[in-house]
Design a protein around this motif. Structure first.
Motif, short mmCIF file in Angstrom:
data_model
loop_
_atom_site.label_atom_id
_atom_site.label_comp_id
_atom_site.label_asym_id
_atom_site.label_seq_id
_atom_site.Cartn_x
_atom_site.Cartn_y
_atom_site.Cartn_z
N TYR A 292 0.84 -1.20 0.00
CA TYR A 292 0.00 0.00 0.00
C TYR A 292 0.88 1.26 0.00
CZ TYR A 292 -4.36 -2.56 0.92
OH TYR A 292 -5.46 -3.37 0.82
N TYR A 293 1.96 1.21 0.81
CA TYR A 293 2.86 2.37 0.85
C TYR A 293 3.61 2.52 -0.47
CZ TYR A 293 2.08 3.31 5.80
OH TYR A 293 1.50 3.65 6.99
N LYS A 294 3.98 1.39 -1.09
CA LYS A 294 4.63 1.47 -2.40
C LYS A 294 3.69 2.11 -3.43
CE LYS A 294 7.76 -2.51 -1.97
NZ LYS A 294 8.04 -3.89 -2.44
N THR A 295 2.39 1.83 -3.29
CA THR A 295 1.40 2.40 -4.20
C THR A 295 1.42 3.91 -4.16
OG1 THR A 295 -0.06 0.48 -3.94
CG2 THR A 295 -1.06 2.50 -4.74
N VAL A 296 1.38 4.49 -2.96
CA VAL A 296 1.34 5.95 -2.85
C VAL A 296 2.70 6.58 -3.11
CG1 VAL A 296 -0.70 6.01 -1.39
CG2 VAL A 296 1.55 5.83 -0.33
N ASN A 297 3.78 5.80 -2.89
CA ASN A 297 5.10 6.31 -3.25
C ASN A 297 5.23 6.40 -4.77
OD1 ASN A 297 6.05 6.63 -0.65
ND2 ASN A 297 6.89 4.56 -0.53
N GLU A 298 4.65 5.42 -5.47
CA GLU A 298 4.68 5.41 -6.93
C GLU A 298 3.84 6.56 -7.49
OE1 GLU A 298 5.59 4.42 -10.74
OE2 GLU A 298 6.48 3.56 -8.92
N ASP A 299 2.69 6.80 -6.86
CA ASP A 299 1.81 7.87 -7.33
C ASP A 299 1.18 8.56 -6.12
OD1 ASP A 299 0.05 9.59 -8.50
OD2 ASP A 299 -1.10 8.08 -9.59
N PRO A 300 1.85 9.61 -5.60
CA PRO A 300 1.35 10.29 -4.40
C PRO A 300 -0.03 10.92 -4.59
CG PRO A 300 3.62 10.91 -4.87
CD PRO A 300 3.12 10.18 -6.07
N LEU A 301 -0.46 11.12 -5.84
CA LEU A 301 -1.76 11.73 -6.09
C LEU A 301 -2.86 10.70 -6.29
CD1 LEU A 301 -0.75 14.66 -8.46
CD2 LEU A 301 -1.19 14.74 -6.00
N LEU A 302 -2.53 9.42 -6.12
CA LEU A 302 -3.54 8.38 -6.27
C LEU A 302 -4.36 8.29 -4.98
CD1 LEU A 302 -4.62 6.05 -8.13
CD2 LEU A 302 -3.15 4.53 -6.81
N ASP A 303 -5.51 8.96 -4.98
CA ASP A 303 -6.33 9.00 -3.78
C ASP A 303 -6.78 7.60 -3.35
OD1 ASP A 303 -7.67 9.08 -6.18
OD2 ASP A 303 -9.38 10.16 -5.43
N LYS A 304 -6.95 6.68 -4.33
CA LYS A 304 -7.38 5.33 -3.97
C LYS A 304 -6.31 4.62 -3.13
CE LYS A 304 -10.47 4.61 -7.90
NZ LYS A 304 -10.71 3.88 -9.16
#
Length: 465
Positions: A292-304
């Motif tokens: 989950y943290y990798k997800t937002v690190n990859e795209d900090p603007l991904l609200d999902k």
């Protein structure tokens, strides 16, 4: 005009042109060299350099039709439609049988939202051109602008008839089927196409998506498998196959397919999010959180991504962290009803009643009119000691739920609190008529009212006391 075997020469011309600009010298290029230079710059979005090349080209070759067509293309791009129109009219007088003149005229009309007129010019261009496929595609796009999806599909199919590997047209055909909600005809079309192109991974992928819509998961899986057989590096097929496997509860297999996409290319935030979800379903909570943290690190603007982390902590009853991350999601998309509802629930769990009420109010303002939202907000306002605000909230709710016992009992309780006994009795009468079983609401939300003589006497009239 595409580069092919002459590409090295084009590179030399471009290098020579850029050197000329740097040294402020003046060199001669033939008109075809200028065309290739301009084409290169336009393809790479370097409009300023393209404009310089067009000006110099026309200075050296003032009668070149192709250079003038490039000039028109730039005029249209920059919305200089008056200049574009004048130059087009001049070219039409000089070369009435040049299909590019009609194509650019259609392009200009399209810019002006005159799509039907644009189509007429494109049909004229077809009569003059040997390159029909490109023009059919342009006509298809004009019909898309007009939302005439049947006509658009017809012209994209013409493109496919001329070039069976024109995948852009194939995607556009599927878009038309999708917009028209014609799943079965789409499946029939794809099966016919695959009869002659059995190794087309794009068609198999699209077929899988159609079966997925019909919830025919075995056929969807088979289609994605054929897509992967046709191209074992096709990311989309692995991703969609993972979604089907997840839906079927085959989480380990879904995880395997999502992981393949991470190995084949740079990880996308969506793939990382799916991997995280799978790990959480498998009970691998630490791995899930890592992804989950990798997800937002990859795209900090991904609200999902932020929402997924919020739900993870909410399920773990770590409401403080859940609150931190739902605020992150709201910062990115402040108009998302689901985020505000979760924000309200988290604050409610933390007993931050004012913030919880604010969250539910925001969901109502954004158009979430579920009964539970009105009722929970009412109960919070009562707990905050704001009966008037609670009353106004319920009166609004009545517009959507006019004969609801839960609303009526709450209104009765509030009016009893406010010593407006006549109104209280009216709403109590309605509430009992709609559903007397909900009378427990008075005991739970209004304990002082439940003990009051006026309320007890009112109940006696209904033989409930």
């Amino acid at each position: 005009m595409e580069f092919s075997q002459e590409e090295p020469n084009n590179k030399i011309s471009i290098s020579k042109f850029e050197s000329m600009l740097k040294t402020n010298s003046l060199l001669f290029f033939d008109s075809e060299e200028f065309e290739n230079i301009i084409h290169h710059y336009l393809n790479n979005g370097k409009v300023a350099l393209a404009k310089k090349a067009i000006k110099m080209g026309l200075d050296q070759h003032p009668t070149s039709t192709n250079l003038k067509l490039f000039q028109i293309e730039v005029y249209i791009f920059e919305d200089n439609l008056v200049k574009a129109n004048k130059l087009l009219d001049d070219l039409h007088d000089l070369e009435p049988s040049n299909e590019e003149v009609y194509i650019q005229k259609a392009n200009l009309l399209s810019k002006e939202d005159k799509h039907e007129e644009a189509i007429k010019f494109l049909l004229k261009a077809i009569e003059l051109s040997e390159e029909e496929a490109d023009i059919y595609s342009l006509i298809g796009m004009e019909y898309l602008f007009l939302e005439q999806f049947e006509n658009a599909r017809e012209y994209f199919m013409k493109c496919l008839d001329l070039d069976e590997f024109d995948y852009a047209s194939l995607y556009n055909i599927m878009y038309c089927f999708e917009y028209l909600e014609q799943v079965e005809p789409a499946i029939e079309f794809l099966n016919n196409y695959l009869n002659t192109n059995p190794y087309c991974e794009v068609a198999w992928h699209q077929l899988g998506k159609q079966y997925y819509q019909l919830k025919d998961y075995p056929k969807a899986l088979a289609a994605y498998d054929y897509a992967i057989i046709s191209d074992d590096t096709f990311l989309g097929a692995y991703m969609e196959k993972g979604k089907v496997l997840e839906r079927l509860g085959h989480i380990n297999e879904a995880l395997e397919n999502y992981t393949i996409t991470l190995e084949l290319d740079d990880p996308t935030s969506y793939a990382l999010l799916r991997v995280a979800n799978c790990h959480e379903k498998l009970g691998n909570k630490k791995l899930a959180l890592d992804y989950y943290y990798k997800t937002v690190n990859e795209d900090p603007l991904l609200d999902k991504g932020w929402l997924a982390i919020t739900k993870f902590y909410f399920r773990a009853k770590n409401y403080q962290k859940a609150l931190y991350y739902i605020n992150k999601a709201i910062e990115i998309d402040a108009e998302n009803i689901a985020y505000w509802k979760l924000y309200a629930r988290i604050n409610h769990k933390l007993s931050f009643l004012e913030e919880a009420e604010r969250g539910y109010k925001k969901t109502l303002e954004l158009g979430n009119y579920e009964l539970s939202t009105w009722l929970i907000r009412t109960d919070i306002l009562i707990e905050l000691g704001e009966p008037e605000a609670a009353m106004y909230n319920l009166l609004q709710a009545m517009e959507f739920y006019p004969e609801n016992a839960e609303i009526e009992f709450r209104l009765a309780g509030i009016y009893f609190l406010l010593n407006e006994n006549e109104k209280a009795t009216y709403h109590l009468t309605n509430a009992i008529r709609f559903d007397a079983e909900h009378i427990i609401i008075i005991d739970e939300l209004f304990p002082s009212v439940a003990k009051s003589p006026f309320y007890i006497n009112a109940l006696k009239k209904f033989k409930l006391a």
